[in-house]
Write a protein that holds these residues in place. Structure first.
Motif, PDB file in Angstrom:
ATOM      1  N   PRO A   1       0.830  -1.213   0.000  1.00  0.00           N
ATOM      2  CA  PRO A   1       0.000   0.000   0.000  1.00  0.00           C
ATOM      3  C   PRO A   1       0.863   1.261   0.000  1.00  0.00           C
ATOM      4  CG  PRO A   1      -0.799  -1.561   1.633  1.00  0.00           C
ATOM      5  CD  PRO A   1       0.518  -2.089   1.155  1.00  0.00           C
ATOM      6  N   ASP A   2       0.428   2.262  -0.731  1.00  0.00           N
ATOM      7  CA  ASP A   2       1.176   3.513  -0.841  1.00  0.00           C
ATOM      8  C   ASP A   2       0.765   4.455   0.290  1.00  0.00           C
ATOM      9  OD1 ASP A   2       2.835   5.498  -1.765  1.00  0.00           O
ATOM     10  OD2 ASP A   2       1.401   6.260  -3.243  1.00  0.00           O
TER      11      ASP A   2
ATOM     12  N   LEU B   1       1.813   6.549  10.868  1.00  0.00           N
ATOM     13  CA  LEU B   1       0.736   5.823  11.521  1.00  0.00           C
ATOM     14  C   LEU B   1       0.191   4.725  10.612  1.00  0.00           C
ATOM     15  CD1 LEU B   1      -0.863   5.967  14.208  1.00  0.00           C
ATOM     16  CD2 LEU B   1      -2.562   7.341  13.006  1.00  0.00           C
ATOM     17  N   SER B   2       0.024   5.047   9.333  1.00  0.00           N
ATOM     18  CA  SER B   2      -0.491   4.068   8.372  1.00  0.00           C
ATOM     19  C   SER B   2       0.532   2.979   8.064  1.00  0.00           C
ATOM     20  CB  SER B   2      -0.890   4.773   7.064  1.00  0.00           C
ATOM     21  OG  SER B   2      -1.862   5.754   7.295  1.00  0.00           O
ATOM     22  N   ARG B   3       1.812   3.348   8.071  1.00  0.00           N
ATOM     23  CA  ARG B   3       2.854   2.368   7.784  1.00  0.00           C
ATOM     24  C   ARG B   3       3.055   1.384   8.930  1.00  0.00           C
ATOM     25  NH1 ARG B   3       5.595   6.925   5.467  1.00  0.00           N
ATOM     26  NH2 ARG B   3       7.003   7.039   7.255  1.00  0.00           N
TER      27      ARG B   3
ATOM     28  N   ALA C   1       2.939  -6.833   3.893  1.00  0.00           N
ATOM     29  CA  ALA C   1       3.338  -6.846   2.484  1.00  0.00           C
ATOM     30  C   ALA C   1       4.842  -6.672   2.334  1.00  0.00           C
ATOM     31  CB  ALA C   1       2.588  -5.748   1.720  1.00  0.00           C
ATOM     32  N   ASN C   2       5.425  -5.757   3.102  1.00  0.00           N
ATOM     33  CA  ASN C   2       6.871  -5.539   3.033  1.00  0.00           C
ATOM     34  C   ASN C   2       7.652  -6.777   3.461  1.00  0.00           C
ATOM     35  OD1 ASN C   2       7.958  -2.789   2.254  1.00  0.00           O
ATOM     36  ND2 ASN C   2       6.275  -2.178   3.592  1.00  0.00           N
ATOM     37  N   LEU C   3       7.236  -7.388   4.571  1.00  0.00           N
ATOM     38  CA  LEU C   3       7.924  -8.580   5.052  1.00  0.00           C
ATOM     39  C   LEU C   3       7.763  -9.746   4.073  1.00  0.00           C
ATOM     40  CD1 LEU C   3       6.974  -8.399   8.842  1.00  0.00           C
ATOM     41  CD2 LEU C   3       9.296  -8.241   7.903  1.00  0.00           C
TER      42      LEU C   3
END
Length: 279
Positions: free
Chosen positions: A227-228, A233-235, A243-245
Motif C-alpha cells: 500500500p502507498d 501511523l499508516s505504515r 506486504a513488506n515482510l
C-alpha cells in the motif's frame, strides 16, 4: 428485526492531525440515534479483548487508562508485569518443563494475542523513522515488552540479570518480541494468501501470481502490492508491514503452499535475519 441501541458504540477513527483540523477546530461531536438510544462518540472501546482508540493508536491497550468512563483499565504492560511477579514465585517450586508450560500459558500467550495487529517490526530494511510523530507502536513500547520477556526467560533457564538476551534466547530456543512480531505477521500473511483466510485480509491483498503461459521476472512471483501509505501511523498497519515482510521472503518460501512446511523454514529465516531488538 432486533435492535441493540444500548450495545452500539460510535468511534470516529482518524489520525490526530485530521481530527484537529476537521473536528476539534469546529468543536464537532458526532452522535447516532439507534432504536431510540442516543449514542455519543467514544474515544476508546473494548473489542475482543483489545482496546480500540479513535486516534488509531494502542496507548490504552498497552499502557492502560483511567479516563475512559468510570472503568480503570489495566494495560497489557501492567498485566504482564503482574504475571511476571506470579511466575517469580512459582519458579521456586516448579521444574523447568513445568515452568515452561505455565509461563507459555499465562505470559507468552498474552503477548501473542493479536501481536501482528499491534506490534511493529524493526530491522534495517523496514521503514521505522523515529523522527515521525503519531506512531501507533514505538520502539519504547517494544523494549518494555522485551524487558518483561527477558525476566521470564531468566527464570526459565535460571540465569542472572547480567545474562545477555541473545544467550537467553539461545538457551530457551525462543524468539524475541521483535522476531515474534515478524514471525506471526508472516504466518498470517501465508494463510491469507494461500488459503484466503481470514477473508477480510485476503480481500485487501493484491497478489501477483503467475498463470499458465505467462512470463515475468521470477523475483516478482507471488509478491503482493505494498500500500502507498505516507503517514507513519499508516505504515504501522498490518497490511503495510505484512506486504513488506512477505515480499522480502525468498522465492521458495513465497511458493510454499503447505503451512506445515512453511512454518519451520520461516522460523529459521526470522531468527537469522530479524534483529533481536531495535538498534
Amino acid at each position: 428485526m432486533i435492535c441493540a441501541g444500548d450495545k452500539t458504540k460510535l468511534l470516529v477513527m482518524c489520525a490526530k492531525q485530521l481530527r484537529e483540523s476537521k473536528l476539534n477546530r469546529n468543536n464537532k461531536k458526532l452522535t447516532l440515534d439507534v432504536c431510540g438510544q442516543h449514542v455519543k462518540e467514544s474515544t476508546c472501546e473494548k473489542l475482543l479483548g483489545m482496546y480500540v482508540e479513535n486516534d488509531l493508536t494502542w496507548n490504552v491497550y498497552l499502557h492502560g487508562n483511567n479516563k475512559t468512563g468510570s472503568e480503570k483499565i489495566s494495560g497489557l504492560l501492567s498485566q504482564l508485569s503482574q504475571r511476571v511477579g506470579i511466575l517469580t514465585k512459582v519458579s521456586k517450586v516448579l521444574t523447568s518443563d513445568q515452568f515452561k508450560t505455565v509461563s507459555n500459558g499465562i505470559f507468552t500467550s498474552k503477548i501473542l494475542y493479536c501481536l501482528p495487529l499491534y506490534c511493529n517490526t524493526w530491522d534495517k530494511d523496514m521503514n521505522n523513522d523515529e523522527t515521525n510523530r503519531f506512531t501507533a507502536f514505538s520502539k519504547n513500547d517494544l523494549n518494555k515488552l522485551q524487558i518483561l520477556q527477558n525476566k521470564v526467560l531468566r527464570l526459565r533457564c535460571k540465569q542472572n540479570k547480567y545474562t545477555p538476551v541473545a544467550t537467553l534466547l539461545k538457551l530457551t530456543k525462543e524468539m524475541s518480541v521483535n522476531q515474534l512480531s515478524a514471525y506471526h505477521t508472516l504466518l498470517t500473511m501465508h494463510r491469507a494468501i494461500k488459503e484466503g483466510k481470514p477473508k477480510y485480509i485476503f480481500d485487501k491483498l493484491s497478489t501477483k501470481v503467475p498463470i499458465e503461459g505467462e512470463i515475468f521476472p521470477m523475483r516478482q512471483q507471488n509478491k503482493v502490492e505494498v500500500p502507498d501509505y505516507k503517514l507513519t501511523l499508516s505504515r504501522g498497519s498490518f497490511c503495510y508491514r505484512g506486504a513488506n515482510l512477505w515480499n522480502r521472503l525468498p522465492l521458495h518460501l513465497r511458493e510454499t503452499d503447505t503451512y506445515r512446511k512453511f512454518k519451520p523454514q520461516l522460523k529459521k529465516l526470522v531468527v537469522s535475519n530479524i534483529p533481536i531488538k531495535p538498534s
